[in-house]
Write an enzyme that holds these catalytic residues in place. Structure first.
Site, short mmCIF file in Angstrom:
data_model
loop_
_atom_site.label_atom_id
_atom_site.label_comp_id
_atom_site.label_asym_id
_atom_site.label_seq_id
_atom_site.Cartn_x
_atom_site.Cartn_y
_atom_site.Cartn_z
CD GLN B 191 -0.23 -1.53 3.03
OE1 GLN B 191 -0.06 -2.43 2.23
NE2 GLN B 191 -0.22 -1.74 4.34
CD GLN B 259 27.19 -10.45 3.97
OE1 GLN B 259 27.99 -9.57 4.27
NE2 GLN B 259 26.03 -10.19 3.44
CG HIS B 262 22.94 -8.96 6.99
ND1 HIS B 262 22.18 -7.86 7.28
CD2 HIS B 262 24.17 -8.50 6.70
CE1 HIS B 262 22.93 -6.78 7.15
NE2 HIS B 262 24.14 -7.13 6.81
CD GLU B 327 25.28 -7.23 -1.08
OE1 GLU B 327 25.19 -8.37 -0.58
OE2 GLU B 327 24.55 -6.28 -0.72
CG HIS B 328 29.41 -6.80 0.78
ND1 HIS B 328 28.26 -7.48 1.13
CD2 HIS B 328 29.10 -5.49 0.90
CE1 HIS B 328 27.30 -6.62 1.43
NE2 HIS B 328 27.77 -5.40 1.30
CG ASP B 361 27.29 -3.32 6.24
OD1 ASP B 361 27.23 -3.32 5.01
OD2 ASP B 361 27.37 -4.36 6.94
CG HIS B 420 12.15 9.32 -40.12
ND1 HIS B 420 10.87 8.87 -39.96
CD2 HIS B 420 12.74 9.15 -38.91
CE1 HIS B 420 10.69 8.44 -38.72
NE2 HIS B 420 11.82 8.60 -38.05
#
Lengths: 435, 435
Positions: B191, B259, B262, B327-328, B361, B420
């Site tokens: 929402q 890591q 998480h 990612e890292h 981070d 054109h």
């Protein structure tokens, strides 16, 4: 009859909002058919490509003939006239020169705390370009997609172009050759997108897929997104011309029609504070339109989506243009630079009466793959950046970690991530002789 | 037991490919539920937001209390300790300084033919940032999303953060305040995404939506894409550490665990040519893990996805890292800069043993929103570029059009687009005195 609006109309806002909300595209739901094609290519590889090409393109191939051989490319491109070849070369050179200026640079610096920070740009390793077959098989699109990839430093560049009934467009092959494409496959549709995303026995997968296509190709690109990167999914094209002053109504009419002839869903919009000019341009459109080879397409586009808006002044025109966020914005006014400065959202701007949008489709240098359907509010045209990615880089000295590490430990604690904090504290303890 | 691989294993390639192909996320199909929520918000506006917030967050609101008032924000943020406030300010300042360097510049030049070409960058007008509620309501994410938008020059910056049972995280409000957010709404889920994309009576729509969220938020972002821009859809986080030489096994173990804590779907990978170091790090992980507050989550991640790969040398490690495109990427080796130069695909690189990923981070400055699930092969972390768009600009002089226009006319003819060509020829005819 195009849509006629004037900001003096009492219900202008409602009418304008209605024009903005017009849907110009029927999104046929082909997701299931596409999912099954992708799955077939993933399971059966080359054999699936051969079968699907026989079914959709009425063309018998073998795994060995999926790719165009060097000899075939040479034979096909030899058929191109010297004039067409020269025109394509001029376009390629100008597009390359423009995009070379887009190459971003990495950066590295050491801040007062002793942290060395920065980023670098590296190219995508392999990119695949989809080129439609048949009527919409545009050599200019090959240049516009392939050259930025090459400029970015992409190592391996692949094209998939269907050749229904075996009919090849030699200009597409020549454009690929001029752009430095490595491999050209005669496959199309969702099966081509699947092959480039997942690979088969003979086609190695790529990391990024760009290029236009029909509903099947667009749906396939959406479905493989994540596995590979994709460019935008382009909608019908549009032009917005803001005009005032001593403008040639015939030129403006032709610019509107150049947009309208693309596709019955294309949209051509004229905004001007000069009502007589608006009338003159509309009269020219009506005079020229019936004589065009693509009159039927252009007439449908002009009838259904063509729009003329008369405003009080140029400021009002600029404000409306920002709400439309057009793909192409032509500013045919006395001081186009000044007016450009008062607009904020457009894919590409064409300044002054001597810059018809069509010159940008082919030879001016900037990319002709641009955000449509108001997405210029938040996105950009294709560029070398689409074939590069940024890696951020950080190196802490012990002193830098001592200076900023405690704040990170504090924030990690507030987020309940204790190993995050400990990974820093353990190092700080060593620094403090506690390790 | 984490996955143990060695490039000396005869079936290494098969095992490594299996590790690469592991699916770490169950994509629950919530598309229908989300589509109905979006449609409810589009039809009923604020009333739908009030009803859905009562249902999902057990919180009674009125249209007037959807937004946090200035007084509430002041009262909530006053509860933050001076230490947390200082840590958040330090982070905000460093993130701002880093991202300020990312601002790209426009360019304009005139080429030998007399064509003036270039591009400019303009900010997205309004951006919306989604912030999850509850456990994953991270103030650091607020800074990482909101500051680049502000640096880019976004005029209006909105946050939606759900407050289930009315529980507010004062650090999230303080982070928003430090980042210069304009409006904060206490709504969440699909929402909130619908409200930001389409607007309601009290919430004006935005042009771009960024920020993390659960499956409903991710599905909603996908569904509103096109209407607005979105950032990437992030998958589970991952770290890859390449280690060799005199490294502290405890530090490396803590980096892997940071890591793993998480999320049970997170992945921690160690690659090293030094088998005794690999064993020492694994032993440290096993020693530390049970004592972590989030031991259960970290243990699940380490058990299911933790991976240790022993290689012949660092070159092999770099090549495997490129295939993972993490990612890292932490490079804990004697010459991390040299090793970084031998890798090509990573979201962020952390150089040397004094640069734990956790510092990135929070406080080092680069963005922590980074490409996951191998998408660093083709995409970049969040930056100011996500809140800017490029408009290409061209202006032809009559001489420039005379020089390059004929090539465009030729190419237009070859593509069957006659209007054109005519839009250029009509101008060239005037130039040649035929007009």
């Amino acid at each position: 009859m195009p849509i006629h609006l004037s900001t003096l109309q009492t219900d202008f806002e409602r009418r304008f909002a209605g024009m903005l909300a017009m849907k110009r595209e029927d999104a046929t739901d082909v997701n299931e058919a596409v999912a099954s094609i992708i799955s077939e290519v993933r399971t059966r590889g080359d054999a699936a490509l051969v079968d699907l090409t026989a079914r959709f393109d009425r063309l018998d191939l073998t795994p060995g003939s999926l790719i165009f051989s060097k000899e075939e490319i040479a034979a096909e491109t030899a058929r191109v006239s010297p004039e067409d070849r020269a025109a394509l070369s001029l376009a390629a050179n100008r597009i390359r020169a423009y995009h070379a200026r887009q190459m971003p640079e990495g950066l590295s610096w050491t801040d007062p705390e002793g942290a060395t920070l920065g980023w670098r740009w590296t190219p995508v390793s392999a990119a695949g370009l989809y080129v439609p077959g048949g009527q919409a098989s545009y050599p200019s699109s090959v240049l516009m997609n392939a050259i930025p990839a090459r400029v970015a430093g992409v190592e391996r560049l692949v094209i998939c172009v269907p050749t229904p009934d075996g009919i090849v467009n030699p200009l597409v092959l020549l454009a690929a050759d001029l752009a430095g494409v490595d491999e050209i496959y005669r496959i199309g549709g969702a099966q081509a997108i699947a092959a480039m995303a997942y690979g088969t026995e003979t086609i190695r997968p790529v990391d990024k897929i760009t290029g236009p296509g029909n509903a099947y190709v667009a749906a396939a690109k959406r479905q493989v997104f994540g596995r590979v990167g994709i460019d935008m999914i382009a909608g019908p094209s549009e032009v917005l011309i803001i005009a005032q002053g001593a403008q040639n109504p015939e030129w403006l009419a032709l610019d509107l029609l150049a947009q309208a002839e693309h596709d019955a869903d294309a949209q051509a919009i004229l905004i001007t504070p000069d009502e007589p000019l608006a009338r003159a341009v509309v009269a020219e459109v009506e005079r020229i339109l019936p004589g065009l080879p693509r009159a039927e397409v252009a007439a449908a586009s002009w009838r259904d989506y063509g729009t003329v808006i008369v405003t009080r002044d140029l400021d009002e025109a600029a404000a409306l243009s920002d709400r439309i966020a057009p793909e192409h914005l032509e500013l045919c006014v006395d001081d186009p630079e000044a007016l450009a400065g008062r607009t904020h959202h457009a894919g590409a701007i064409f300044l002054g009466g001597w810059t018809p949008e069509a010159v940008g489709d082919y030879v001016s240098g900037p990319n002709h793959v641009l955000p449509t359907a108001r997405s210029a509010r938040f996105s950009s045209g294709l560029s070398v950046m689409d074939f590069l990615k940024r890696t951020t880089i950080a190196r802490m000295s012990p002193a830098a970690l001592a200076a900023i590490g405690p704040a990170a430990v504090r924030l990690a604690a507030s987020e309940g991530l204790s190993a995050h904090g400990m990974s820093i504290s353990a190092r700080l303890a060593t620094l403090n002789g506690e390790g």
